[in-house]
Scaffold this active site. Structure first.
Site, PDB file in Angstrom:
ATOM      1  N   ARG A   7      59.606  16.812  23.337  1.00 45.39           N
ATOM      2  CA  ARG A   7      60.096  16.553  21.978  1.00 45.39           C
ATOM      3  C   ARG A   7      59.031  15.882  21.106  1.00 45.39           C
ATOM      4  O   ARG A   7      59.063  15.996  19.891  1.00 45.39           O
ATOM      5  CB  ARG A   7      61.362  15.701  22.016  1.00 45.39           C
ATOM      6  CG  ARG A   7      61.138  14.264  22.435  1.00 45.39           C
ATOM      7  CD  ARG A   7      62.470  13.514  22.570  1.00 45.39           C
ATOM      8  NE  ARG A   7      62.290  12.102  22.771  1.00 45.39           N
ATOM      9  CZ  ARG A   7      62.011  11.519  23.920  1.00 45.39           C
ATOM     10  NH1 ARG A   7      61.840  12.244  25.016  1.00 45.39           N
ATOM     11  NH2 ARG A   7      61.886  10.208  24.006  1.00 45.39           N
ATOM     12  N   HIS A   8      58.076  15.223  21.747  1.00 45.96           N
ATOM     13  CA  HIS A   8      57.027  14.544  20.989  1.00 45.96           C
ATOM     14  C   HIS A   8      56.044  15.538  20.367  1.00 45.96           C
ATOM     15  O   HIS A   8      55.460  15.248  19.325  1.00 45.96           O
ATOM     16  CB  HIS A   8      56.300  13.531  21.873  1.00 45.96           C
ATOM     17  CG  HIS A   8      57.244  12.544  22.475  1.00 45.96           C
ATOM     18  ND1 HIS A   8      57.905  11.609  21.715  1.00 45.96           N
ATOM     19  CD2 HIS A   8      57.677  12.387  23.746  1.00 45.96           C
ATOM     20  CE1 HIS A   8      58.702  10.903  22.502  1.00 45.96           C
ATOM     21  NE2 HIS A   8      58.579  11.356  23.731  1.00 45.96           N
ATOM     22  N   ASP A  18      31.761  -1.932  12.598  1.00 42.66           N
ATOM     23  CA  ASP A  18      30.961  -2.532  11.544  1.00 42.66           C
ATOM     24  C   ASP A  18      30.449  -3.866  12.075  1.00 42.66           C
ATOM     25  O   ASP A  18      30.636  -4.176  13.267  1.00 42.66           O
ATOM     26  CB  ASP A  18      31.748  -2.664  10.231  1.00 42.66           C
ATOM     27  CG  ASP A  18      32.859  -3.704  10.290  1.00 42.66           C
ATOM     28  OD1 ASP A  18      33.095  -4.323  11.356  1.00 42.66           O
ATOM     29  OD2 ASP A  18      33.506  -3.907   9.240  1.00 42.66           O
ATOM     30  N   HIS A  20      53.673   9.290  23.364  1.00 41.04           N
ATOM     31  CA  HIS A  20      54.515   9.844  22.306  1.00 41.04           C
ATOM     32  C   HIS A  20      53.750  10.370  21.094  1.00 41.04           C
ATOM     33  O   HIS A  20      54.223  11.286  20.425  1.00 41.04           O
ATOM     34  CB  HIS A  20      55.524   8.799  21.826  1.00 41.04           C
ATOM     35  CG  HIS A  20      56.527   8.453  22.870  1.00 41.04           C
ATOM     36  ND1 HIS A  20      57.527   7.531  22.642  1.00 41.04           N
ATOM     37  CD2 HIS A  20      56.701   8.879  24.151  1.00 41.04           C
ATOM     38  CE1 HIS A  20      58.274   7.414  23.733  1.00 41.04           C
ATOM     39  NE2 HIS A  20      57.780   8.221  24.664  1.00 41.04           N
ATOM     40  N   CYS A  57      36.519  -3.317  13.865  1.00 40.92           N
ATOM     41  CA  CYS A  57      36.036  -4.103  12.731  1.00 40.92           C
ATOM     42  C   CYS A  57      36.641  -5.499  12.878  1.00 40.92           C
ATOM     43  O   CYS A  57      37.125  -5.848  13.951  1.00 40.92           O
ATOM     44  CB  CYS A  57      36.369  -3.443  11.393  1.00 40.92           C
ATOM     45  SG  CYS A  57      38.114  -3.337  10.964  1.00 40.92           S
ATOM     46  N   THR A  94      39.438  -6.849  11.590  1.00 41.32           N
ATOM     47  CA  THR A  94      40.890  -6.806  11.824  1.00 41.32           C
ATOM     48  C   THR A  94      41.351  -5.544  12.537  1.00 41.32           C
ATOM     49  O   THR A  94      42.443  -5.514  13.087  1.00 41.32           O
ATOM     50  CB  THR A  94      41.666  -6.880  10.491  1.00 41.32           C
ATOM     51  OG1 THR A  94      41.351  -5.710   9.729  1.00 41.32           O
ATOM     52  CG2 THR A  94      41.346  -8.146   9.730  1.00 41.32           C
ATOM     53  N   GLY A  95      40.561  -4.492  12.471  1.00 41.20           N
ATOM     54  CA  GLY A  95      40.958  -3.190  13.009  1.00 41.20           C
ATOM     55  C   GLY A  95      41.697  -2.350  11.987  1.00 41.20           C
ATOM     56  O   GLY A  95      41.929  -1.159  12.207  1.00 41.20           O
ATOM     57  N   ILE A  96      42.042  -2.934  10.871  1.00 35.81           N
ATOM     58  CA  ILE A  96      42.853  -2.225   9.873  1.00 35.81           C
ATOM     59  C   ILE A  96      42.009  -1.244   9.067  1.00 35.81           C
ATOM     60  O   ILE A  96      42.298  -0.047   9.029  1.00 35.81           O
ATOM     61  CB  ILE A  96      43.584  -3.223   8.957  1.00 35.81           C
ATOM     62  CG1 ILE A  96      44.552  -4.076   9.776  1.00 35.81           C
ATOM     63  CG2 ILE A  96      44.322  -2.476   7.845  1.00 35.81           C
ATOM     64  CD1 ILE A  96      45.110  -5.288   9.026  1.00 35.81           C
ATOM     65  N   GLY A  97      40.965  -1.739   8.416  1.00 35.69           N
ATOM     66  CA  GLY A  97      40.148  -0.860   7.576  1.00 35.69           C
ATOM     67  C   GLY A  97      39.569   0.303   8.339  1.00 35.69           C
ATOM     68  O   GLY A  97      39.624   1.460   7.892  1.00 35.69           O
TER      69      GLY A  97
END
Length: 158
Positions: free
Chosen positions: A139-140, A15, A105, A72, A74-77
Protein backbone atom coordinates in the site's frame (compact mmCIF):
# COMPACT_ATOMS: atom_id res chain seq x y z
CA UNK A 1 25.22 -8.39 5.05
CA UNK A 2 28.71 -7.09 4.33
CA UNK A 3 28.68 -7.97 0.63
CA UNK A 4 25.46 -5.97 0.14
CA UNK A 5 26.96 -2.96 1.99
CA UNK A 6 30.03 -3.01 -0.23
CA UNK A 7 27.78 -2.67 -3.24
CA UNK A 8 25.75 0.20 -1.76
CA UNK A 9 26.95 3.63 -2.87
CA UNK A 10 26.35 6.58 -0.56
CA UNK A 11 26.50 10.27 -1.54
CA UNK A 12 27.40 12.61 1.34
CA UNK A 13 27.23 16.41 1.42
CA UNK A 14 27.36 19.20 3.98
CA UNK A 15 27.91 22.85 4.55
CA UNK A 16 30.29 24.38 7.10
CA UNK A 17 27.69 23.76 9.84
CA UNK A 18 27.85 20.00 9.31
CA UNK A 19 31.56 19.41 8.71
CA UNK A 20 32.49 17.77 12.03
CA UNK A 21 29.52 15.39 12.00
CA UNK A 22 30.31 14.50 8.39
CA UNK A 23 33.86 13.53 9.34
CA UNK A 24 32.47 11.00 11.83
CA UNK A 25 29.95 9.77 9.26
CA UNK A 26 32.60 9.22 6.58
CA UNK A 27 34.82 7.27 8.96
CA UNK A 28 31.88 5.07 9.97
CA UNK A 29 30.69 4.42 6.40
CA UNK A 30 34.17 3.55 5.19
CA UNK A 31 34.75 1.20 8.15
CA UNK A 32 31.46 -0.54 7.33
CA UNK A 33 32.52 -1.09 3.72
CA UNK A 34 30.18 1.30 1.92
CA UNK A 35 31.34 3.04 -1.25
CA UNK A 36 31.16 6.77 -0.47
CA UNK A 37 31.52 10.01 -2.41
CA UNK A 38 31.97 13.22 -0.44
CA UNK A 39 30.39 16.13 -2.34
CA UNK A 40 31.81 18.65 0.16
CA UNK A 41 32.28 21.12 1.65
CA UNK A 42 35.68 20.34 3.10
CA UNK A 43 36.41 23.35 5.30
CA UNK A 44 34.79 25.39 8.07
CA UNK A 45 34.62 28.44 5.78
CA UNK A 46 31.11 29.83 5.51
CA UNK A 47 29.34 28.50 2.42
CA UNK A 48 25.89 27.89 0.98
CA UNK A 49 24.34 24.46 1.59
CA UNK A 50 22.51 24.35 -1.80
CA UNK A 51 25.89 24.27 -3.55
CA UNK A 52 26.66 20.89 -1.97
CA UNK A 53 23.24 19.33 -1.36
CA UNK A 54 22.10 19.78 -4.95
CA UNK A 55 24.88 17.79 -6.68
CA UNK A 56 24.54 14.99 -4.11
CA UNK A 57 20.76 14.84 -4.53
CA UNK A 58 21.04 14.94 -8.32
CA UNK A 59 23.48 12.02 -8.21
CA UNK A 60 21.10 9.98 -6.03
CA UNK A 61 18.12 10.85 -8.27
CA UNK A 62 20.15 9.83 -11.35
CA UNK A 63 20.81 6.41 -9.81
CA UNK A 64 24.56 6.98 -9.48
CA UNK A 65 24.20 6.44 -5.71
CA UNK A 66 21.80 4.23 -3.76
CA UNK A 67 21.32 6.65 -0.88
CA UNK A 68 22.44 10.07 0.25
CA UNK A 69 23.15 11.72 3.59
CA UNK A 70 23.30 15.50 4.00
CA UNK A 71 24.26 17.59 7.04
CA UNK A 72 23.99 21.26 7.97
CA UNK A 73 23.53 23.03 11.32
CA UNK A 74 19.88 22.02 11.74
CA UNK A 75 19.34 19.59 8.85
CA UNK A 76 16.38 21.65 7.70
CA UNK A 77 17.82 23.81 4.92
CA UNK A 78 19.85 21.03 3.39
CA UNK A 79 16.85 18.66 3.40
CA UNK A 80 14.68 21.29 1.70
CA UNK A 81 17.26 21.58 -1.09
CA UNK A 82 17.53 17.81 -1.53
CA UNK A 83 13.75 17.49 -1.70
CA UNK A 84 13.56 19.98 -4.57
CA UNK A 85 15.15 17.37 -6.84
CA UNK A 86 12.53 15.13 -8.48
CA UNK A 87 12.92 11.56 -7.30
CA UNK A 88 14.42 12.50 -3.95
CA UNK A 89 12.65 11.70 -0.72
CA UNK A 90 14.94 13.15 1.93
CA UNK A 91 13.94 12.51 5.54
CA UNK A 92 15.14 14.72 8.37
CA UNK A 93 15.51 12.18 11.20
CA UNK A 94 16.68 12.46 14.79
CA UNK A 95 15.60 9.02 16.00
CA UNK A 96 15.85 5.42 14.81
CA UNK A 97 12.06 4.91 14.70
CA UNK A 98 11.69 7.67 12.11
CA UNK A 99 14.65 6.33 10.14
CA UNK A 100 13.14 2.84 10.09
CA UNK A 101 9.69 3.94 9.02
CA UNK A 102 10.83 6.48 6.45
CA UNK A 103 12.49 3.56 4.68
CA UNK A 104 9.65 1.07 5.21
CA UNK A 105 6.80 3.41 4.29
CA UNK A 106 8.29 6.35 2.34
CA UNK A 107 11.17 4.62 0.53
CA UNK A 108 13.31 7.62 1.52
CA UNK A 109 16.56 7.69 -0.40
CA UNK A 110 18.26 10.51 1.48
CA UNK A 111 18.72 11.33 5.14
CA UNK A 112 19.37 14.75 6.70
CA UNK A 113 20.94 15.70 10.03
CA UNK A 114 21.62 18.83 11.99
CA UNK A 115 25.05 18.93 13.60
CA UNK A 116 23.79 21.34 16.28
CA UNK A 117 20.82 19.04 16.99
CA UNK A 118 22.18 15.50 17.20
CA UNK A 119 25.25 13.78 18.58
CA UNK A 120 27.58 11.45 16.76
CA UNK A 121 26.51 8.24 18.53
CA UNK A 122 22.80 8.66 17.85
CA UNK A 123 23.49 9.79 14.28
CA UNK A 124 25.42 6.60 13.58
CA UNK A 125 22.60 4.43 15.00
CA UNK A 126 20.11 6.27 12.78
CA UNK A 127 22.36 5.82 9.74
CA UNK A 128 22.70 2.09 10.43
CA UNK A 129 18.91 1.75 10.68
CA UNK A 130 18.33 3.81 7.54
CA UNK A 131 20.85 1.91 5.43
CA UNK A 132 19.73 -1.53 6.57
CA UNK A 133 15.96 -1.13 6.27
CA UNK A 134 14.20 -1.95 3.02
CA UNK A 135 11.04 -0.54 1.48
CA UNK A 136 7.91 -2.42 2.48
CA UNK A 137 6.05 -1.72 -0.77
CA UNK A 138 2.42 -2.80 -0.91
CA UNK A 139 0.00 0.00 0.00
CA UNK A 140 2.97 2.31 0.51
CA UNK A 141 3.93 2.09 -3.18
CA UNK A 142 0.61 3.72 -4.05
CA UNK A 143 1.59 6.68 -1.88
CA UNK A 144 5.05 6.93 -3.43
CA UNK A 145 3.38 6.91 -6.85
CA UNK A 146 1.26 9.87 -5.75
CA UNK A 147 4.39 11.74 -4.67
CA UNK A 148 5.91 11.01 -8.08
CA UNK A 149 2.76 12.34 -9.77
CA UNK A 150 3.07 15.58 -7.79
CA UNK A 151 6.69 15.90 -8.88
CA UNK A 152 5.69 15.33 -12.49
CA UNK A 153 2.99 18.00 -12.22
CA UNK A 154 5.17 20.69 -10.66
CA UNK A 155 8.70 19.76 -11.70
CA UNK A 156 8.31 18.83 -15.34
CA UNK A 157 11.26 19.91 -17.46
CA UNK A 158 10.40 22.43 -20.15
Amino acid sequence: NRQEKEKMKIAVANDHGGLELKKALLKYLEEKGYEVKDFGTYTNDSCDYPDFALPAAEAVAAGEFDRGIVICSTGIGISIVANKVPGIRCAHCHDTYSAKYTRLHNDANMLAFGQKIIGEGLMLEIVETFLNTGFEGGRHQRRIDKITAIEEKYCSKK
